[in-house]
Design a protein around this motif. Structure first.
Motif, PDB file in Angstrom:
ATOM      1  N   GLU A  48      25.920 -36.082 -69.543  1.00  0.00           N
ATOM      2  CA  GLU A  48      24.576 -35.431 -69.137  1.00  0.00           C
ATOM      3  C   GLU A  48      24.585 -33.915 -69.488  1.00  0.00           C
ATOM      4  OE1 GLU A  48      23.252 -36.400 -65.193  1.00  0.00           O
ATOM      5  OE2 GLU A  48      24.409 -38.184 -65.401  1.00  0.00           O
ATOM      6  N   THR A  49      25.458 -33.352 -69.263  1.00  0.00           N
ATOM      7  CA  THR A  49      25.537 -31.834 -68.933  1.00  0.00           C
ATOM      8  C   THR A  49      26.486 -31.240 -70.167  1.00  0.00           C
ATOM      9  OG1 THR A  49      27.668 -31.637 -67.382  1.00  0.00           O
ATOM     10  CG2 THR A  49      25.155 -31.943 -66.556  1.00  0.00           C
ATOM     11  N   TYR A  50      27.200 -32.022 -70.894  1.00  0.00           N
ATOM     12  CA  TYR A  50      28.232 -31.531 -71.957  1.00  0.00           C
ATOM     13  C   TYR A  50      27.549 -30.277 -72.766  1.00  0.00           C
ATOM     14  CZ  TYR A  50      32.177 -31.283 -74.945  1.00  0.00           C
ATOM     15  OH  TYR A  50      33.116 -30.832 -75.837  1.00  0.00           O
ATOM     16  N   ALA A  51      28.484 -29.325 -73.104  1.00  0.00           N
ATOM     17  CA  ALA A  51      28.246 -28.202 -73.901  1.00  0.00           C
ATOM     18  C   ALA A  51      29.655 -27.773 -73.871  1.00  0.00           C
ATOM     19  CB  ALA A  51      27.074 -27.202 -73.415  1.00  0.00           C
ATOM     20  N   TYR A  58      22.789 -20.495 -74.882  1.00  0.00           N
ATOM     21  CA  TYR A  58      21.829 -21.366 -74.390  1.00  0.00           C
ATOM     22  C   TYR A  58      22.154 -21.617 -72.786  1.00  0.00           C
ATOM     23  CZ  TYR A  58      25.057 -24.486 -76.365  1.00  0.00           C
ATOM     24  OH  TYR A  58      26.226 -25.028 -77.145  1.00  0.00           O
ATOM     25  N   GLN A  59      21.249 -21.760 -71.956  1.00  0.00           N
ATOM     26  CA  GLN A  59      21.667 -22.397 -70.695  1.00  0.00           C
ATOM     27  C   GLN A  59      22.763 -23.355 -70.449  1.00  0.00           C
ATOM     28  OE1 GLN A  59      20.220 -20.440 -68.355  1.00  0.00           O
ATOM     29  NE2 GLN A  59      21.623 -21.248 -67.110  1.00  0.00           N
ATOM     30  N   ARG A  60      22.606 -24.487 -71.184  1.00  0.00           N
ATOM     31  CA  ARG A  60      23.433 -25.544 -70.833  1.00  0.00           C
ATOM     32  C   ARG A  60      24.931 -25.029 -70.977  1.00  0.00           C
ATOM     33  NH1 ARG A  60      23.901 -31.231 -72.476  1.00  0.00           N
ATOM     34  NH2 ARG A  60      21.621 -31.673 -72.145  1.00  0.00           N
ATOM     35  N   SER A  61      25.356 -24.070 -72.113  1.00  0.00           N
ATOM     36  CA  SER A  61      26.509 -23.907 -72.116  1.00  0.00           C
ATOM     37  C   SER A  61      26.781 -22.493 -71.052  1.00  0.00           C
ATOM     38  CB  SER A  61      26.692 -22.997 -73.600  1.00  0.00           C
ATOM     39  OG  SER A  61      28.114 -22.553 -73.706  1.00  0.00           O
ATOM     40  N   ASP A  63      25.825 -22.885 -68.051  1.00  0.00           N
ATOM     41  CA  ASP A  63      26.165 -23.814 -67.015  1.00  0.00           C
ATOM     42  C   ASP A  63      27.461 -24.488 -66.977  1.00  0.00           C
ATOM     43  OD1 ASP A  63      23.668 -23.091 -65.986  1.00  0.00           O
ATOM     44  OD2 ASP A  63      22.765 -24.888 -66.698  1.00  0.00           O
ATOM     45  N   MET A  64      27.981 -24.560 -68.155  1.00  0.00           N
ATOM     46  CA  MET A  64      29.071 -25.338 -68.421  1.00  0.00           C
ATOM     47  C   MET A  64      30.268 -24.229 -68.168  1.00  0.00           C
ATOM     48  SD  MET A  64      29.858 -28.377 -68.630  1.00  0.00           S
ATOM     49  CE  MET A  64      30.590 -29.813 -69.195  1.00  0.00           C
TER      50      MET A  64
END
Ligand code: PMP
Length: 404
Positions: A48-51, A58-61, A63-64
């Motif tokens: 679900e949240t992988y990066a 970008y936001q996902r990265s 967050d990771m």
């Protein structure tokens, strides 16, 4: 032989989907089974949240990256580090020790210097030191064991000289379960100006560890023995030592500025984490630490101590069984049966749904010292209970019947 009911059972077996009913998993010292919260974090991170970390805009990265660094903070808090920057993510204890051997010992030691190990060390706390000692012309000395098979700190005190620059010892022996008095060992090492590395692989899953209270200089452990994923572990080192160490590997993420003429390096811990790290491994380790912390390391220790006492008591009543290690060994019971190869013990126990380890346990010098080729080893974890001890004892009784 009946085994008393374990009144301290932790009752967490249902958290471990890979342990089917009726299977006594007694090989946690090799690797621990994984609880659902750890499996869930891993599935969610990939599903679900992988990066990637540290690079993405970008936001996902982002967050990771936060999650990866939160895992580092959790590790620091768990072992009492002064700062998360003192905690380097590595593949496991083996890589942590190799890193210190190459980057600290490999640059600080000179020909004629001495390294002190003990007779019960795992190969991963022997071979990296031999490799660096050979290269530099340093020497290795070996502290003997006491009669009850613990590292003999009185002998160590008598052996230490100001030529010794490093002492590297296991906190808990993976074969004997012997627990080291780390504080005293550190005091002795520091007394001659040596640094001390502690191999905490078998300690961290079974007792509370505070690296500053223990006063060691380096501490390593593997995530997979702590109910976390494989491929992730921790090297903790005192900040001033890490700051002064050159990088382990070169590549992305460990640099400050690269040109073809010269590269400057990032500060620790990034300096020691070249390449894309085991992102999900770090998140899984975070979940594993939360899991054991919630149960409580003191409860885990008491639970495993009770199981070891039950197992030792029951096995000692079987004439042909020989037990190794001290009475108060932590979570681990090594034994042999007269006239039976440990591999045969392991095979027959497997037929009885009991999984133990049989072999030299990556401690061949210890086997040589004990003058045996191998032992059978039962090791306990949070999911074990008195029924597992009873299954072990029934299995051993069958082995002794088969072999007369
Ligand atoms: N030291 C000890 C005491 C161990 O038990 C082990 C694993 N058997 C290691 C070091 C090496 O750990 P890893 O293989 O996870 O790097």
């Amino acid at each position: 032989m009946t085994v008393a009911t374990d009144t301290r059972a932790l009752d967490v077996l249902a958290d471990f989907p890979a342990i089917p009913e009726g299977w006594a998993y007694l090989d946690t010292a090799a690797t621990a089974q994984k609880p659902k919260p750890v499996l869930d974090v891993i599935a969610r991170a990939y599903g679900e949240t992988y990066a990637t970390v540290h690079r993405g805009v970008y936001q996902r990265s982002a967050d990771m990256t936060l999650a990866y660094e939160a895992a580092r903070r959790r590790v620091a808090d768990f072992i009492g580090a002064a700062s998360p920057d003192e905690c380097v993510f590595v593949r496991g204890a083996t890589e942590g020790i190799n890193l210190v051997a190459q980057c600290w010992a490999g640059t600080q030691l000179r020909a004629g210097d001495r390294i002190l190990l003990s007779a019960l060390e795992h190969h991963s706390n022997i071979v990296p030191w031999q490799m660096v000692a050979e290269r530099i012309g340093a020497h290795i000395d070996v502290v003997p064991l006491t009669d009850d098979q613990c590292i003999d700190l009185d002998a160590m005190a008598a052996m230490l000289t100001d030529q010794h620059k490093l002492v590297a010892l296991a906190h808990v022996s993976n074969v004997l379960g012997s627990v080291l008095d780390v504080k005293r060992a550190a005091q002795l090492a520091h007394g001659v100006g040596a640094k001390i590395l502690i191999d905490g692989c078998q300690a961290v899953p079974r007792m509370a560890v505070d690296v500053r209270d223990l006063d060691c200089d380096f501490y390593v452990f593997s995530g997979h023995k702590l109910y976390g994923p494989t491929g992730i572990g921790v090297l903790w080192a005192r900040g001033d030592l890490l700051d002064a160490m050159p990088p382990y590997q070169g590549g992305g993420s460990m640099i400050d500025r690269v040109t073809f003429e010269k590269t400057s390096y990032a500060p620790p811990p990034g300096r020691f984490e070249a390449g894309t790290p085991h992102i999900v491994g770090a998140l899984g380790l975070h979940a594993a630490i939360d899991y054991v912390a919630e149960i409580g390391l003191d409860r885990i220790h008491a639970h495993e101590t009770a199981l070891v006492a039950q197992a030792r008591e029951a096995l000692s009543q079987i004439n042909s069984v020989r037990l190794y290690g001290p009475e108060d060994s932590a979570g681990i019971v090594s034994f042999s049966i007269q006239g039976v190869h440990p591999h045969d013990i392991g095979t027959i126990l497997d037929e009885e749904q009991v999984a133990i380890r049989a072999g030299h346990h990556c401690a061949q010098p210890l086997m040589d010292l004990l003058d045996i080729p191998a032992t059978a080893r039962a090791s306990f974890g949070v999911y074990n209970n008195a029924a597992d001890v009873a299954a072990l004892v029934r299995g051993i009784e069958r082995v002794t019947r088969i072999f007369g």
